[in-house]
Design an enzyme around this catalytic site. Structure first.
Site, mmCIF file in Angstrom:
data_model
loop_
_atom_site.group_PDB
_atom_site.id
_atom_site.type_symbol
_atom_site.label_atom_id
_atom_site.label_comp_id
_atom_site.label_asym_id
_atom_site.label_seq_id
_atom_site.Cartn_x
_atom_site.Cartn_y
_atom_site.Cartn_z
ATOM 1 C CE1 TYR A 28 -39.786 -41.671 -47.942
ATOM 2 C CE2 TYR A 28 -38.318 -41.963 -49.811
ATOM 3 C CZ TYR A 28 -39.550 -41.586 -49.301
ATOM 4 O OH TYR A 28 -40.527 -41.124 -50.152
ATOM 5 C CE LYS A 74 -42.271 -44.100 -49.411
ATOM 6 N NZ LYS A 74 -43.735 -43.977 -49.215
#
Ligand code: NAP
Length: 242
Positions: A153, A157
């Site tokens: 993640y 991002k």
């Protein structure tokens, strides 16, 4: 709907995306509500928007599936071009890297990075012709600092933050402004099962954020008043990360 500016919000059936859709509808945009599979929740958000006097269109598709994105968006884009695109759709599949499955790595990168590419590529080409547009990418504190268990993640991002900065420079001359909004812990389905007693001491303001804490900033960034802001990353996290 005729004459209204359009805002396409991905992942708007719930959580942060739904709050953004509601706020932008309140600002006078016709909302294209994208989501993947929760028709009931998407209908409910559409109902709230219409009840409040706004307009919207439901557009279910998987942002990670390029063919599906093009099948839905291309015919619409022949007729109308969104003024605003909010790339918000996403999910996390947490776990330590040493045990992470290839699918958990790939799916998280796909939804955030390929999703950004698939949707932005097709909308941007039209925005460039109109020489007008705002793109907001929803990133995360996790892409700015290290968080154990979120290597996939965080990578996605952080990648989106890099994409935001480069795209902002690339399209500035076309009057298209590109920014990222970086939430900390926000109360949504995604964070429902996290241990609150461990999270709260990390937040100087002492509370978990609400989706509306994020959508207010997105609304500002899509307004005329934000016309000189591009290539930036704005944190909304109760003071967690500086
Ligand atoms: P959420 O409540 O779980 O909502 C996620 C939304 O994304 C839903 O509308 C879901 O649609 C949609 N979605 C998921 N995968 C999709 C796909 N492949 N194609 C199209 N739509 C898809 O999550 P949230 O907390 O609001 O998160 C929204 C964004 O904020 C995400 O990018 C997330 O990474 C980011 N964020 C959240 C937090 C937080 O604390 N909540 C913090 C930082 C950043 P369906 O339900 O219909 O599948």
């Amino acid at each position: 709907m005729q004459g209204k500016k359009i805002a396409l919000v991905t992942g708007a059936s719930k959580g942060i995306g739904a709050a953004i859709a509601r706020d932008l509808a309140g600002d006078g945009f016709h909302i294209w509500i994208n989501y993947r599979s929760d028709h009931e929740q998407a209908e409910s958000v559409a109902g709230e928007i219409r009840h409040a006097g706004g307009d919207c269109t439901l557009l279910p598709f998987d942002v990670a599936d390029r063919a599906a994105v093009l099948e839905v968006l291309e015919p619409l884009l022949e007729k109308e071009v969104p003024e605003v695109l909010v790339n918000n759709a996403g999910f996390a599949r947490d776990g330590i890297l040493a045990l992470m499955s290839p699918a958990d790595w790939q799916d998280v990168l796909s939804v955030h990075l390929n999703g950004f590419f698939n949707v932005t590529r097709v909308v941007l080409a039209r925005m460039m012709k109109k020489r007008r547009g705002r793109i907001i990418n929803i990133v995360s504190t996790s892409g700015e600092t290290g968080i154990a268990g979120q290597v996939n993640y965080s990578a996605a991002k952080a990648g989106l933050i890099g994409a935001t900065r480069s795209l902002a420079v690339e399209v500035a001359k076309r009057n298209i402004l590109v920014n990222a909004v970086s939430p900390g812990f926000i109360a949504t389905e995604m964070t429902r099962d996290l241990p609150k007693e461990q999270i709260l001491p990390m937040i100087p303001l002492g509370r978990i954020g609400e989706p509306e804490d994020v959508s207010g900033l997105v609304s500002f960034l899509c307004s005329e008043r934000a016309g000189y802001i591009t290539g930036q990353v704005f944190a909304v996290n109760g003071g967690t990360h500086t």
